[in-house]
Design an enzyme around this catalytic site. Structure first.
Site, PDB file in Angstrom:
ATOM      1  N   HIS A   1       0.938  -1.110   0.167  1.00 35.60           N
ATOM      2  CA  HIS A   1       0.076  -0.229  -0.067  1.00 35.60           C
ATOM      3  C   HIS A   1       0.775   1.241  -0.427  1.00 35.60           C
ATOM      4  CE1 HIS A   1       0.168  -0.666   4.574  1.00 35.60           C
ATOM      5  NE2 HIS A   1       1.054   0.493   3.932  1.00 35.60           N
TER       6      HIS A   1
HETATM    7  P1  TYD Z   1      -0.933  -2.657   7.942  1.00 33.04           P
HETATM    8  O1  TYD Z   1      -0.324  -1.053   8.172  1.00 33.04           O
HETATM    9  O2  TYD Z   1      -2.061  -3.049   7.383  1.00 33.04           O
HETATM   10  O3  TYD Z   1       0.112  -3.963   8.051  1.00 33.04           O
HETATM   11  P2  TYD Z   1       1.020  -4.779   6.555  1.00 33.04           P
HETATM   12  O4  TYD Z   1       0.796  -3.892   5.669  1.00 33.04           O
HETATM   13  O5  TYD Z   1       2.456  -4.432   6.876  1.00 33.04           O
HETATM   14  O6  TYD Z   1      -0.822  -5.446   6.560  1.00 33.04           O
HETATM   15  O7  TYD Z   1      -1.687  -3.393   9.033  1.00 33.04           O
HETATM   16  C1  TYD Z   1      -2.465  -4.216   9.862  1.00 33.04           C
HETATM   17  C2  TYD Z   1      -3.565  -4.078  11.003  1.00 33.04           C
HETATM   18  O8  TYD Z   1      -2.946  -3.636  11.602  1.00 33.04           O
HETATM   19  C3  TYD Z   1      -4.239  -2.910  10.227  1.00 33.04           C
HETATM   20  O9  TYD Z   1      -4.834  -3.972  10.491  1.00 33.04           O
HETATM   21  C4  TYD Z   1      -4.373  -1.618  11.201  1.00 33.04           C
HETATM   22  C5  TYD Z   1      -3.477  -2.573  12.760  1.00 33.04           C
HETATM   23  N1  TYD Z   1      -2.568  -1.327  12.792  1.00 33.04           N
HETATM   24  C6  TYD Z   1      -3.102  -0.561  13.881  1.00 33.04           C
HETATM   25  O10 TYD Z   1      -4.052  -0.667  14.597  1.00 33.04           O
HETATM   26  N2  TYD Z   1      -2.458   0.379  14.054  1.00 33.04           N
HETATM   27  C7  TYD Z   1      -0.355   0.254  13.689  1.00 33.04           C
HETATM   28  O11 TYD Z   1       0.129   1.501  14.091  1.00 33.04           O
HETATM   29  C8  TYD Z   1      -0.308  -0.395  13.194  1.00 33.04           C
HETATM   30  C9  TYD Z   1       0.810  -0.279  12.045  1.00 33.04           C
HETATM   31  C10 TYD Z   1      -1.699  -1.391  12.189  1.00 33.04           C
END
Ligand code: TYD
Length: 137
Positions: free
Chosen positions: A54
């Site tokens: 993303h």
């Molecule tokens: P995401 O940023 O989509 O991680 P990746 O791209 O590595 O899979 O985050 C995954 C999930 O974690 C998303 O549902 C939201 C949650 N999240 C939080 O609640 N707080 C945060 O600071 C982060 C980074 C993620």
């Protein structure tokens, strides 16, 4: 230009002390171009799984490979580049308005992320075509 995009990604050196009792590395506010508002980590990524996939509009980050290694692909207005992160004394700065894909996590790798903003779901861009359009207009 609607979105703030004026920087390329770059590797930054992490201050550290390595001696017979181990490695200790640090950052503090003032060392970076942004104030750290949030930290999180990623670990136990199964083989062949990717993270990220993303873009972020306003978020700036530093990704540090605390343990093991992984790849980070970055796309922004100025570059499409892939880094192999495998040195805990070097972090990767990711500027605003960048797409990121983390892949090829080695066994027992652990990734620490320093972030310039609080968690904000509205800052994410999940569709690569939307993202490419945003950086090219
Ligand atoms: P995401 O940023 O989509 O991680 P990746 O791209 O590595 O899979 O985050 C995954 C999930 O974690 C998303 O549902 C939201 C949650 N999240 C939080 O609640 N707080 C945060 O600071 C982060 C980074 C993620």
């Amino acid at each position: 230009m609607k979105y703030n995009m004026n920087m390329k990604s770059k590797l930054i050196n992490i201050k550290s002390m390595v001696n017979s009792v181990g490695e200790l590395g640090w950052f503090q506010n003032g060392d970076l171009d942004f104030i750290i508002k949030r930290i999180y980590f990623i670990k136990d990524v199964p083989e062949n799984q990717k993270r990220g996939l993303h873009g972020h509009k306003e978020l700036e980050q530093i990704i540090i490979p605390l343990m093991g290694s992984f790849e980070v692909k970055i796309i922004n207005r100025f570059e499409e580049v892939t880094y192999i992160l495998d040195n805990s004394k070097q972090g990767l700065y990711i500027p605003k308005m960048s797409w990121r894909e983390l892949s090829n996590f080695s066994n027992q790798s652990c990734c620490l992320i320093l972030a310039s903003e609080l968690y904000d779901p509205n800052d994410y861009i999940f569709n690569i075509n939307d993202f490419m359009e945003m950086i090219n207009t």
